[in-house]
Design a protein around this motif. Structure first.
Motif, PDB file in Angstrom:
ATOM      1  N   ALA A   3       0.706  -1.262  -0.055  1.00 40.04           N
ATOM      2  CA  ALA A   3      -0.016  -0.067   0.010  1.00 40.04           C
ATOM      3  C   ALA A   3       0.852   1.398  -0.039  1.00 40.04           C
ATOM      4  O   ALA A   3       0.537   2.115  -0.704  1.00 40.04           O
ATOM      5  CB  ALA A   3      -0.853   0.001   1.322  1.00 40.04           C
ATOM      6  N   PHE A   4       1.948   1.180   0.589  1.00 42.05           N
ATOM      7  CA  PHE A   4       2.800   2.431   0.851  1.00 42.05           C
ATOM      8  C   PHE A   4       3.611   2.491  -0.610  1.00 42.05           C
ATOM      9  O   PHE A   4       3.500   3.769  -1.223  1.00 42.05           O
ATOM     10  CB  PHE A   4       3.925   2.215   1.724  1.00 42.05           C
ATOM     11  N   ALA A   5       3.944   1.455  -1.233  1.00 44.86           N
ATOM     12  CA  ALA A   5       4.461   1.603  -2.590  1.00 44.86           C
ATOM     13  C   ALA A   5       3.514   2.128  -3.603  1.00 44.86           C
ATOM     14  O   ALA A   5       3.611   3.116  -4.518  1.00 44.86           O
ATOM     15  CB  ALA A   5       4.855   0.383  -3.159  1.00 44.86           C
ATOM     16  N   ARG A   6       2.279   1.846  -3.473  1.00 47.82           N
ATOM     17  CA  ARG A   6       1.110   2.263  -4.344  1.00 47.82           C
ATOM     18  C   ARG A   6       0.741   3.758  -3.938  1.00 47.82           C
ATOM     19  O   ARG A   6       0.659   4.697  -5.060  1.00 47.82           O
ATOM     20  CB  ARG A   6      -0.111   1.473  -4.174  1.00 47.82           C
ATOM     21  N   ALA A   7       0.847   4.143  -2.710  1.00 41.80           N
ATOM     22  CA  ALA A   7       0.358   5.309  -2.413  1.00 41.80           C
ATOM     23  C   ALA A   7       1.777   6.382  -3.278  1.00 41.80           C
ATOM     24  O   ALA A   7       1.352   7.498  -3.548  1.00 41.80           O
ATOM     25  CB  ALA A   7       0.605   5.758  -0.874  1.00 41.80           C
ATOM     26  N   VAL A   8       2.947   5.875  -3.158  1.00 44.21           N
ATOM     27  CA  VAL A   8       4.007   6.698  -3.443  1.00 44.21           C
ATOM     28  C   VAL A   8       4.014   6.708  -5.234  1.00 44.21           C
ATOM     29  O   VAL A   8       4.343   7.992  -5.978  1.00 44.21           O
ATOM     30  CB  VAL A   8       5.339   6.121  -3.292  1.00 44.21           C
ATOM     31  N   ARG A   9       3.690   5.606  -5.949  1.00 46.23           N
ATOM     32  CA  ARG A   9       3.288   5.605  -7.376  1.00 46.23           C
ATOM     33  C   ARG A   9       2.232   6.745  -7.833  1.00 46.23           C
ATOM     34  O   ARG A   9       2.453   7.556  -8.637  1.00 46.23           O
ATOM     35  CB  ARG A   9       3.164   4.156  -7.639  1.00 46.23           C
TER      36      ARG A   9
END
Length: 281
Positions: A18-24
């Motif tokens: 979820a953190f990675a998707r938020a950054v993307r």
């Protein structure tokens, strides 16, 4: 005005996707990413002070790792801690910051729909002032395929509008489940079959006209495919998800979780893809 995404970080390994998707997403939309972690308010004050510094340092280290792993640029980021009940603080922060989307990790109690209602995810969905994204899959690439269950309700129209506005470069499939009375008793009769086919054609025409009206309000729209399948809504949707899972499922919410539809509870308990849930206000 610059968009703001709110990501609630719980520092768990499962939360990393979820953190990675938020950054993307923040990078793709030119948005600011606000990352918060909610601490237990009953901890001693001295412990809270030391813990705040450690949590922010851990979130920053995780952000650096994610950017390196996925080769992502760093968006404008604000990292903070707060204290209180997690779902209450997430909703409060979303209101105060006027965020455009809340990003959360997926429900961890997989395969147990009866336990969904008490989770932080479900409680945030009840009162969130904006769409909520539940992430369960890795963010190795941007979303290419979005599936949206479509009917004539206010909720589905609002969800379609939100999806078209936010993701104009994706391929969007609108899935409508239809079921005509008398099919079981009269389906083998030729006159009934001809009447059914006319009704299905009329329904498709109505749906296409509805989609055209909504898309006319926007400058940029994605490639859209309208699919009609026979059956109960949950059966049709689950069959589609198993056969051809999308990158993202855009789902409308009509009420409070716990009094929610069987569709929403089933999908949150066993996600086949990332889910964006929008409430119609």
């Amino acid at each position: 005005m610059t968009q703001t995404l709110l990501f609630a970080c719980d520092l768990s390994a499962e939360n990393r996707a979820a953190f990675a998707r938020a950054v993307r997403l923040a990078g793709e939309h030119g948005a600011r990413l606000d990352v918060i972690h909610v601490l237990d308010p009953y901890l001693p004050r001295r412990v809270l002070h030391d813990l705040e510094e450690a949590v922010v340092a851990d979130m920053q280290a995780t952000l650096t790792d994610i950017r390196e792993d996925y080769a992502l640029p760093e968006p404008p980021v604000l990292m903070q801690t707060t204290t209180g009940a997690p779902y209450t603080e997430i909703i409060r922060e979303a209101h105060e910051r006027e965020v455009d989307m809340i990003v959360l990790g997926a429900h961890r109690k997989r395969g147990q729909p009866d336990l969904v209602a008490g989770t932080t995810l479900a409680r945030v969905l009840r009162s969130a002032p904006c769409p909520v994204l539940s992430v369960s899959h890795t963010a190795s690439q941007g979303w290419q395929e979005i599936l949206l269950p479509m009917d004539f309700s206010l909720t589905s129209r609002h969800t379609l509008r939100e999806t078209l506005r936010r993701f104009p470069d994706t391929r969007l499939t609108l899935l409508h489940a239809w079921d005509i009375p008398g099919e079981r008793e009269l389906g083998s009769r030729g006159d009934f079959a001809r009447w059914r086919d006319r009704e299905v054609a009329r329904l498709q025409t109505q749906l296409e006209a509805e989609v055209e009206r909504l898309m006319a309000e926007l400058d940029d729209v994605p490639e859209v495919e309208l699919v009609l399948e026979q059956g109960a809504p949950l059966e049709v949707l689950m069959r589609r998800l198993r056969r051809q899972p999308p990158d993202l499922l855009a789902l409308g919410s009509r009420g409070q979780l716990g009094r929610h539809s069987q569709i929403t509870e089933s999908l949150l308990a066993e996600p086949h893809c990332d889910i964006m849930l929008c409430r119609a206000w």
